[in-house]
Design a protein around this motif. Structure first.
Motif, PDB file in Angstrom:
ATOM      1  N   GLY A  71      25.902  -2.512 -28.068  1.00  0.00           N
ATOM      2  CA  GLY A  71      25.544  -3.789 -28.669  1.00  0.00           C
ATOM      3  C   GLY A  71      25.887  -4.967 -27.777  1.00  0.00           C
ATOM      4  O   GLY A  71      25.093  -5.915 -27.649  1.00  0.00           O
ATOM      5  N   VAL A  81      16.167  -9.987 -28.347  1.00  0.00           N
ATOM      6  CA  VAL A  81      16.153  -8.792 -29.202  1.00  0.00           C
ATOM      7  C   VAL A  81      17.428  -8.725 -30.039  1.00  0.00           C
ATOM      8  O   VAL A  81      17.394  -8.415 -31.232  1.00  0.00           O
ATOM      9  CB  VAL A  81      16.004  -7.525 -28.339  1.00  0.00           C
ATOM     10  N   ALA A  82      18.577  -9.021 -29.417  1.00  0.00           N
ATOM     11  CA  ALA A  82      19.860  -8.937 -30.118  1.00  0.00           C
ATOM     12  C   ALA A  82      19.926  -9.875 -31.313  1.00  0.00           C
ATOM     13  O   ALA A  82      20.561  -9.567 -32.328  1.00  0.00           O
ATOM     14  CB  ALA A  82      20.993  -9.240 -29.136  1.00  0.00           C
ATOM     15  N   GLN A  84      17.824 -10.413 -33.418  1.00  0.00           N
ATOM     16  CA  GLN A  84      17.098  -9.866 -34.565  1.00  0.00           C
ATOM     17  C   GLN A  84      17.823  -8.687 -35.212  1.00  0.00           C
ATOM     18  O   GLN A  84      17.286  -8.062 -36.119  1.00  0.00           O
ATOM     19  CB  GLN A  84      15.700  -9.400 -34.121  1.00  0.00           C
ATOM     20  N   THR A  85      19.028  -8.356 -34.735  1.00  0.00           N
ATOM     21  CA  THR A  85      19.711  -7.152 -35.218  1.00  0.00           C
ATOM     22  C   THR A  85      20.726  -7.419 -36.310  1.00  0.00           C
ATOM     23  O   THR A  85      21.320  -6.482 -36.844  1.00  0.00           O
ATOM     24  CB  THR A  85      20.433  -6.464 -34.052  1.00  0.00           C
ATOM     25  N   HIS A  86      20.934  -8.680 -36.664  1.00  0.00           N
ATOM     26  CA  HIS A  86      22.003  -9.019 -37.600  1.00  0.00           C
ATOM     27  C   HIS A  86      21.799  -8.351 -38.970  1.00  0.00           C
ATOM     28  O   HIS A  86      22.776  -8.014 -39.645  1.00  0.00           O
ATOM     29  CB  HIS A  86      22.091 -10.529 -37.767  1.00  0.00           C
ATOM     30  N   LEU A  88      20.953  -5.430 -39.733  1.00  0.00           N
ATOM     31  CA  LEU A  88      21.473  -4.063 -39.804  1.00  0.00           C
ATOM     32  C   LEU A  88      22.929  -4.057 -40.273  1.00  0.00           C
ATOM     33  O   LEU A  88      23.321  -3.239 -41.109  1.00  0.00           O
ATOM     34  CB  LEU A  88      21.355  -3.379 -38.444  1.00  0.00           C
ATOM     35  N   VAL A 244      25.874   1.991 -36.196  1.00  0.00           N
ATOM     36  CA  VAL A 244      24.711   1.113 -36.065  1.00  0.00           C
ATOM     37  C   VAL A 244      25.089  -0.315 -36.452  1.00  0.00           C
ATOM     38  O   VAL A 244      24.721  -1.285 -35.760  1.00  0.00           O
ATOM     39  CB  VAL A 244      23.547   1.613 -36.940  1.00  0.00           C
ATOM     40  N   ALA A 248      25.087  -3.587 -33.967  1.00  0.00           N
ATOM     41  CA  ALA A 248      24.263  -4.742 -34.318  1.00  0.00           C
ATOM     42  C   ALA A 248      25.094  -6.018 -34.391  1.00  0.00           C
ATOM     43  O   ALA A 248      24.668  -7.089 -33.951  1.00  0.00           O
ATOM     44  CB  ALA A 248      23.554  -4.488 -35.654  1.00  0.00           C
ATOM     45  N   ALA A 251      25.915  -7.093 -30.842  1.00  0.00           N
ATOM     46  CA  ALA A 251      24.713  -7.574 -30.162  1.00  0.00           C
ATOM     47  C   ALA A 251      24.373  -8.993 -30.611  1.00  0.00           C
ATOM     48  O   ALA A 251      24.074  -9.873 -29.792  1.00  0.00           O
ATOM     49  CB  ALA A 251      23.539  -6.631 -30.445  1.00  0.00           C
ATOM     50  N   PHE A 252      24.440  -9.235 -31.917  1.00  0.00           N
ATOM     51  CA  PHE A 252      24.121 -10.554 -32.461  1.00  0.00           C
ATOM     52  C   PHE A 252      25.121 -11.599 -31.959  1.00  0.00           C
ATOM     53  O   PHE A 252      24.750 -12.715 -31.582  1.00  0.00           O
ATOM     54  CB  PHE A 252      24.135 -10.493 -33.989  1.00  0.00           C
TER      55      PHE A 252
END
Length: 466
Positions: A71, A81-82, A84-86, A88, A244, A248, A251-252
């Motif tokens: 992440g 891209v990161a 958009q992972t919040h 999860l 996961v 996420a 990453a966010f």
């Protein structure tokens, strides 16, 4: 058609070593600005080479930390891209919040009513509160000493403009703090995730149920026992999504903040983690040894809940797993189900260190020299203000702003800390989880109720799979 064989142990180790080397070269190349595109390729190749090793281990903790690294890399390399992972991580937290209230209700009620622990409830509560106050006070003191030694706030240049605080710094009176412990409406307490209020209701319900005749009590206890077992089963299922969610979340965070903005406050972050280490070695470990709690077995029991708390920066995400692990460690279910949720309001070890450090950092950054008397007043204020606010969004910020107002410290340095708050929140949440799990074990030991199984039994209860 033959199914593909899993990589051998030797092969997986060789691949993991190659992955480590590739990732390290990629990090070094990126740091020195050499072959930037190749550096990204090397880092991702290194991460992929680690997968065969993880498939053999199938450890929730290992997968969680691996997902955090992935992440962070995703956030650094592909911030678009990161960002958009919040969702999860939010899905995971919603699933956890769904099971917390029924799990606490079922476990506390069956523990009290099913085993007639009426006489022990008040005694356990008193011992837990004494433990909470002693340990959090030590945490505040260690945070104060650490910041006075490092002086991380001295020389910090305050920005010309800092946005207004996102919360209102209103410090509740002691009457309101006590009032907030008791639920006004159990459905509202569940909806607002006020776990301490749910625990208080569960204790009262368990005591009332224990006083019923046998023929009326047994059927309901049986239903609640099935509910508790079902909630623990759901916990195991939901934990498959923990890696996961952890990846996420990182990453966010990394994609949104960027690493360059954190450099001016890295000394504060380093000081905080040094203080956490000192607190762990000088406070928690000696308490474990004095209480004769097996250190290695305790570490094995709390490793995964602490990793979940570190990765998600949310104590409630680790709560169901913490309850399960501490019961497997030998803490009676009713004691763990009462002490751990209560600790979320009264025993925030990581938060107590953070609060004292952040308050002194703000004073140092503002050029204010606090006398010993003022620092003692600050510690007393923080000790009282930090109780019973676990259900308040950004509760630590509320406490900090309220304390700053009482000592006439400007709020701008506190708002600066928000830039690295997520990095510090990882350690803060993880230490809160460890401290509350440890509190349940210590109180159980004081009650003579701790029954630690063998190391093999603990490992089997952990499951070790994702």
């Amino acid at each position: 058609m033959q199914t593909p064989k899993k990589p051998s142990r030797r092969t997986s180790h060789l691949l993991s070593l190659a992955g480590l080397l590739s990732f390290a070269i990629g990090i070094a190349s990126g740091w020195f600005g050499v072959f930037a595109s190749a550096a990204v390729y090397l880092r991702w190749s290194g991460l992929i080479l680690f997968v065969p090793f993880l498939l053999r281990k199938r450890s929730l903790m290992l997968w969680t930390f691996f997902a955090m690294i992935v992440g962070s890399e995703l956030g650094a390399d592909f911030p678009g891209v990161a960002s958009q992972t919040h969702f999860l991580g939010e899905i995971f937290l919603r699933l956890i919040r769904v099971i917390v209230a029924p799990l606490i209700f079922a476990t506390i009620t069956t523990g009290i009513a099913g085993h007639d622990h009426l006489g022990g409830v008040g005694r356990v509560a008193l011992k837990a509160l004494i433990y909470f106050e002693a340990v959090t006070t030590l945490g505040l003191l260690i945070g104060t000493v650490a910041m006075n030694l490092s002086r991380a706030g001295v020389g910090i240049v305050l920005p010309a403009f800092i946005p207004s605080a996102p919360v209102v710094a209103t410090e509740p009176g002691w009457q309101q703090l006590i009032l907030n412990i008791f639920p006004e409406n159990i459905a509202l307490a569940v909806a607002q995730n006020q776990i301490l209020q749910v625990a208080v209701f569960s204790i009262a319900f368990g005591i009332a149920l224990a006083q019923l005749p046998q023929e009326k009590r047994v059927p309901l206890i049986s239903v609640l026992q099935s509910l508790a077992d079902t909630m623990l089963g759901m916990t195991r299922i939901i934990m498959y999504a923990a890696p996961v969610a952890a990846g996420a979340a990182l990453a966010f965070t990394v994609g949104g903040m960027g690493l360059a903005t954190l450099l001016p406050l890295l000394k504060l972050v380093a000081t905080y983690y040094a203080a956490l280490t000192i607190f762990l070695l000088l406070v928690l470990v000696p308490i474990l040894l004095i209480s004769r709690i097996p250190l290695r077995r305790f570490i094995a029991a709390i490793a995964e809940p602490a990793a979940i708390g570190f990765a998600t920066t949310t104590s409630e995400a680790a709560l169901p797993l913490a309850l399960e692990r501490m019961e497997a460690f030998g803490v009676p279910r009713w004691i763990a189900s009462f002490v751990i949720p209560a600790g979320y309001s009264f025993n925030m070890d990581g938060s107590s260190i953070y609060l004292s450090m952040a308050a002194i950092f703000a004073a140092q950054a503002a050029g204010i020299s606090l006398s010993v008397g003022q620092q003692i007043l600050m510690l007393a204020t923080l000790l009282l203000a930090s109780k019973g606010v676990a259900g308040v969004p950004r509760a630590v910020l509320v406490i900090l702003l309220a304390t700053a107002n009482s000592l006439h410290i400007p709020t701008a340095p506190i708002l600066m800390i928000l830039g690295v708050d997520t990095l510090m929140d990882m350690g803060r949440t993880s230490m809160n989880v460890i401290g509350n799990c440890m509190a349940s074990a210590v109180v159980a030991q004081w009650e003579g109720e701790l029954n630690v199984p063998s190391q093999t039994a603990i490992a089997n209860s952990n499951g070790g799979t994702v």
